[in-house]
Scaffold this active site. Structure first.
Site, PDB file in Angstrom:
ATOM      1  N   ASP A   1      -9.771  25.026 -41.415  1.00 25.14           N
ATOM      2  CA  ASP A   1      -9.200  23.840 -40.768  1.00 25.14           C
ATOM      3  C   ASP A   1     -10.164  23.265 -39.743  1.00 25.14           C
ATOM      4  OD1 ASP A   1      -6.740  23.639 -42.078  1.00 25.14           O
ATOM      5  OD2 ASP A   1      -5.901  25.246 -40.861  1.00 25.14           O
TER       6      ASP A   1
ATOM      7  N   ASP B   1       0.826  -1.212   0.000  1.00 22.72           N
ATOM      8  CA  ASP B   1       0.000   0.000   0.000  1.00 22.72           C
ATOM      9  C   ASP B   1       0.860   1.262   0.000  1.00 22.72           C
ATOM     10  OD1 ASP B   1      -2.293  -1.450   0.001  1.00 22.72           O
ATOM     11  OD2 ASP B   1      -2.904  -0.986   2.054  1.00 22.72           O
TER      12      ASP B   1
ATOM     13  N   GLY C   1      -7.681  13.983 -43.045  1.00 24.89           N
ATOM     14  CA  GLY C   1      -7.771  13.581 -44.435  1.00 24.89           C
ATOM     15  C   GLY C   1      -7.273  12.182 -44.694  1.00 24.89           C
ATOM     16  N   MET C   2      -6.307  12.063 -45.616  1.00 25.23           N
ATOM     17  CA  MET C   2      -5.769  10.753 -45.979  1.00 25.23           C
ATOM     18  C   MET C   2      -4.389  10.554 -45.356  1.00 25.23           C
ATOM     19  SD  MET C   2      -6.999  10.359 -49.914  1.00 25.23           S
ATOM     20  CE  MET C   2      -6.451   8.684 -50.025  1.00 25.23           C
TER      21      MET C   2
END
EC number: 1.3.7.7
Length: 508
Positions: A294, A36, A429-430
């Protein structure tokens, strides 16, 4: 009691130790078995601090079980009093040592006869509360103890400062971006021409707590720590408090207007509207960024939010109100604050989840298939397994969320940090597809229907080639849908035929 290998909020004694280690010249004695006593290691690893953690474990071992704890605990308290000369020693058991049902208050009374320091037993029920609740209660207990002590000696400073002033309550060791937030709040109050009277408990002295009533009002940036103290000070000294978290453009403005209304009611004559307008339009970058092309690309994107009540509620508002992002669901592990949380967020998301079961949260994320996750360290792990990006917005967190660079979440600078975090958390995006084409990108294996699924499904060579032809930004979703279809049909091997069948089923 529930056995778990992950907890969003730790056991009660961790909350008490976080408060104790935040103050200056306060030492904590932890009455606990080995196992603990990990707080020292955890704090030394995570907190960017030069000093040793002021916590000593009074270990419960076989000798203690045979003879009783009193002699050892009292000796540890008096020894630390001699060695460290603290102002206060706090004794706390853990949920494990509480099983012994010992009269620890008697130990404290006995030790206080021999010590120069004050000695307190943490007044916390270790079976009923978690780390956050225990921290809140321990802070209130310490403040109450020293205010009552000062009252009995007629030393309480109730004379208000001449100009508007504030106590910031809730700056705690191991808090999420806590030091940066407090620095930003200092800047904010300086801009508002409000002097800071006390900041507690981080780097505060218990001997200065008697000065708290000198301030015009108290400010509570986080609901998790400080509310109980603020309510005590309001009840005993008629001190008002503001508990609107200044996170995001909208809530920061609401917070400043609330402060304006309060200090004017107390006799000042201030108008912060010009300051709010200037900061929103020219200082904070997030206001114009949210209207840029954006950010508009994120409009309608699906996200989920999970964390403590303060951060989850604030981030949900920001995503919905300021960025136009669709929050499929938001949740918190602060079950004790469920009513407030639901009231804050139900307008801004489709569903509200209140749970501390990480397995349930993981399965919900897998089922929802969001474009991004905003959560804790656990949601970050879940996101990696599901190939879903994650922005960390709340404790519990690991070392990377104790940054050396300046990254507040509160105030106007905090809005910039949050805008960056949100924007960078979405796959753009990609991006994945281009990275795979040009190399240097490791594809993460995604799970299928739920984070708790344990059985595996294999792909044939032809099916894997076909899957690799699919653009990266949708490949994860196609893979999950196909594996879900295969699992539903009890198929362990995915072939081209199974892929086409799955596609037909999803299309229909």
């Amino acid at each position: 009691m529930k056995l778990a290998y992950w907890m969003y909020a730790g056991p009660a004694h961790i909350g008490t130790l976080r408060i104790a280690s935040s103050f200056k010249k306060v030492h904590a004695i932890m009455h606990a078995p080995l196992g603990d006593d990990y707080f020292n290691v955890m704090r030394s690893m995570l907190e960017r601090d030069r000093d040793f953690t002021p916590v000593t474990a009074s270990v419960v071992d076989r000798h203690v079980l045979a003879r009783g704890s009193q002699e050892k605990v009292v000796e540890n308290i008096t020894r630390k009093d001699r060695e460290e000369s603290p102002d206060l020693v706090i004794l706390t058991p853990t949920c494990t040592s509480s099983i012994l049902q010992e009269d620890l208050q008697n130990f404290v009374s006995r030790a206080s006869i021999e010590t120069e320091a004050d000695v307190l037993l943490a007044d916390v029920n270790h079976y009923r509360v978690n780390e956050l609740q225990a921290g809140d209660r321990t802070l209130e207990q310490i403040v109450t103890f020293y205010m009552e002590k000062a009252k009995s000696n007629n030393q309480v400073l109730t004379q208000k400062t001449k100009t508007p002033s504030v106590n910031i309550i809730g700056a705690v060791s191991l808090g999420f971006h806590n030091q940066h937030d407090i620095a930003e709040l200092k800047r904010l109050f300086q801009d508002l021409d409000i002097q800071i009277n006390q900041i507690i408990p981080e780097n505060a002295s218990v001997q200065d707590l008697k000065k708290l009533p000198s301030a015009w009002f108290n400010f509570i940036p986080y609901r998790e720590t400080g509310l109980m103290t603020a309510r005590y000070l309001e009840k005993e000294f008629n001190m008002p408090y503001v508990d609107i978290t200044p996170m995001g453009i909208v809530q920061t403005a609401a917070c400043i207007r609330s402060i304006q209304q309060l200090v004017n009611a107390l006799g000042a004559a201030v108008d912060y509207e010009k300051y709010i307008d200037e900061q929103t339009r020219f200082i904070s970058q997030s206001a114009w960024f949210s209207r840029s092309i954006d950010c508009q690309n994120l409009t309608g994107k699906k996200a989920i939010v999970f964390g403590d009540a303060t951060h989850a509620a604030a981030i949900t508002r920001i995503l919905h109100q300021e960025m136009g992002i669709h929050v499929a669901w938001c949740g918190t592990y602060c079950k004790y604050d469920e009513e407030w949380f639901k009231d804050q967020v139900q307008e801004f998301c489709d569903e509200v989840i209140v749970s501390d079961d990480h397995g349930l949260i993981g399965d919900l994320i897998a089922k929802t298939e969001p474009a991004a996750i905003f959560g804790t360290q656990m949601e970050r792990h879940i996101g990696k397994r599901l190939n879903i990006p994650c922005g960390v917005i709340s404790s519990p967190v690991h070392i990377q969320n104790f940054p050396l660079s300046y990254r507040p979440f509160l105030g106007y600078e905090g809005t910039n940090q949050i805008a960056d975090l949100v924007y960078n958390s979405f796959t753009l995006g990609m991006e994945d597809h281009l990275l795979e084409i040009f190399g240097g990108h490791d594809t993460t294996e995604a799970l299928s229907i739920g984070i708790s699924a344990v059985d595996s499904i294999n792909w044939s060579e032809e099916a894997q080639k076909e899957l690799n032809k699919i653009p990266g930004f949708v490949r994860g979703k196609v893979k999950r849908n196909t594996e879900k279809f295969a699992r539903d049909c009890s198929k362990n091997l995915i072939t081209l035929e199974v892929m086409y069948e799955a596609k037909e089923k999803v299309s229909s």
